[in-house]
Scaffold this active site. Sequence first.
Site, PDB file in Angstrom:
ATOM      1  N   HIS A  33       4.132  74.827  18.511  1.00 39.89           N
ATOM      2  CA  HIS A  33       4.294  73.406  18.881  1.00 39.89           C
ATOM      3  C   HIS A  33       5.366  73.245  19.970  1.00 39.89           C
ATOM      4  O   HIS A  33       6.385  72.590  19.765  1.00 39.89           O
ATOM      5  CB  HIS A  33       4.641  72.567  17.639  1.00 39.89           C
ATOM      6  CG  HIS A  33       4.315  71.107  17.813  1.00 39.89           C
ATOM      7  ND1 HIS A  33       3.874  70.303  16.794  1.00 39.89           N
ATOM      8  CD2 HIS A  33       4.393  70.290  18.896  1.00 39.89           C
ATOM      9  CE1 HIS A  33       3.683  69.071  17.222  1.00 39.89           C
ATOM     10  NE2 HIS A  33       3.995  69.043  18.506  1.00 39.89           N
ATOM     11  N   ARG A  75      -2.238  67.255  17.757  1.00 39.84           N
ATOM     12  CA  ARG A  75      -1.745  67.414  16.391  1.00 39.84           C
ATOM     13  C   ARG A  75      -2.760  68.253  15.612  1.00 39.84           C
ATOM     14  O   ARG A  75      -3.979  68.048  15.748  1.00 39.84           O
ATOM     15  CB  ARG A  75      -1.597  66.055  15.695  1.00 39.84           C
ATOM     16  CG  ARG A  75      -0.401  65.225  16.146  1.00 39.84           C
ATOM     17  CD  ARG A  75       0.924  65.840  15.724  1.00 39.84           C
ATOM     18  NE  ARG A  75       2.064  65.009  16.060  1.00 39.84           N
ATOM     19  CZ  ARG A  75       2.750  65.083  17.206  1.00 39.84           C
ATOM     20  NH1 ARG A  75       2.410  65.955  18.138  1.00 39.84           N
ATOM     21  NH2 ARG A  75       3.797  64.296  17.410  1.00 39.84           N
ATOM     22  N   GLU A 100       2.558  72.988   9.717  1.00 40.56           N
ATOM     23  CA  GLU A 100       3.486  73.707  10.599  1.00 40.56           C
ATOM     24  C   GLU A 100       4.774  74.017   9.848  1.00 40.56           C
ATOM     25  O   GLU A 100       5.287  73.123   9.166  1.00 40.56           O
ATOM     26  CB  GLU A 100       3.768  72.873  11.845  1.00 40.56           C
ATOM     27  CG  GLU A 100       2.498  72.673  12.679  1.00 40.56           C
ATOM     28  CD  GLU A 100       2.715  71.867  13.961  1.00 40.56           C
ATOM     29  OE1 GLU A 100       3.851  71.427  14.220  1.00 40.56           O
ATOM     30  OE2 GLU A 100       1.728  71.682  14.676  1.00 40.56           O
TER      31      GLU A 100
HETATM   32  C1  DGY Z   1       5.347  64.789  20.716  1.00 44.73           C
HETATM   33  O1  DGY Z   1       6.191  64.308  21.499  1.00 44.73           O
HETATM   34  O2  DGY Z   1       4.641  64.081  20.007  1.00 44.73           O
HETATM   35  C2  DGY Z   1       5.208  66.271  20.696  1.00 44.73           C
HETATM   36  O3  DGY Z   1       4.338  66.716  19.759  1.00 44.73           O
HETATM   37  C3  DGY Z   1       6.545  66.957  20.580  1.00 44.73           C
HETATM   38  O4  DGY Z   1       7.052  66.886  21.850  1.00 44.73           O
END
Ligand code: DGY
Length: 325
Positions: A290, A242, A271
């Site tokens: 992402h 993240r 984002e």
């Molecule tokens: C998640 O699953 O947390 C990812 O960031 C998106 O697939």
Amino acid sequence: MTAPYRVFITRELPGREFAKLRDDPAFELDVWPGDFPPSRSDLLQHVAGVDGLVCLITDSIDSPVLDAAGARLKVVSQMAVGVDNVDVAACAARGIPVGNTPGVLTETTADMAWALILASARRVVEAAEYVKDGQWQTWTPTQMAGIDVYGSTLGIIGFGAIGQAIARRAQGFGMRVLCWNRSPRPTESAAVGAQQCEFDHVLSQADFVCVSIALTDDTRDLIDARAFELMKPGAILVNTARGPIVDEDALVEALQGGQIGGAGLDVTAVEPLSMESPLLSMDNVVVLPHIGSASMATRGKMADMAVANLRAGLAGESLPNSVGG
Ligand code: DGY
């Protein structure tokens, strides 16, 4: 006949289970159309009176949303493993289970971490643009020369399933693997030939630092100016977890000051990343939108899991995959 369950789904989903749900008369679906998430006011309006909510990482599910949904809400099912956009405590306080989709995206996301390691080290994106721009005139001894991945040291911050999958792949590259996790993982690290170390040690030794940890209040800005000072001058930071785990201003400064060698980012603090971000004008930075879990197969499995969690929550059963249990 009992009334169908009312469900708001914040986007069209892939996968077979969603198609089945659509055809099932036991469910009355309200599916938000298009690629963009519902606005805040649309979200508040569409959750009113629902029995179930299926959401994505782009939807902020907090107390006002839960209040707007009202007393019928039985389950929040997120199509992602990370749930930092969901106020899990507020859900728990109302007795609403939160589902997520762990496991199925582990290998796909680890592949992407590796794509970023290789792309950053060997200047893959920069070199491909160079060719497309018509700049390829000849071959020179140092043209687009990068750094070796083979035989280097990989540091993994966060040693859950994805961190371990990243480490497994490093064996084929003859790498020394160092890892740090908040709670020690001796068995897991030994199983993949990784050495558990202190946080600072991982940062100071690694040629590639991969961030693979959940975003919580404790991990926000975990990779800050101090962390960049510890890193080797040529080191490359890779983040597939993240964005807010990395202090992005500190990252920009570390890159501009030559304190680190580059970055491969699948995630950013905000984002989508602003087109004004200095990160986008740096040749030694690769930014992706992402897409760590974005293979068709994996996204289909994630959607199927989200539907399974939804169905279980509506039936009053424990979810196949719930956060914190
Ligand atoms: C998640 O699953 O947390 C990812 O960031 C998106 O697939």
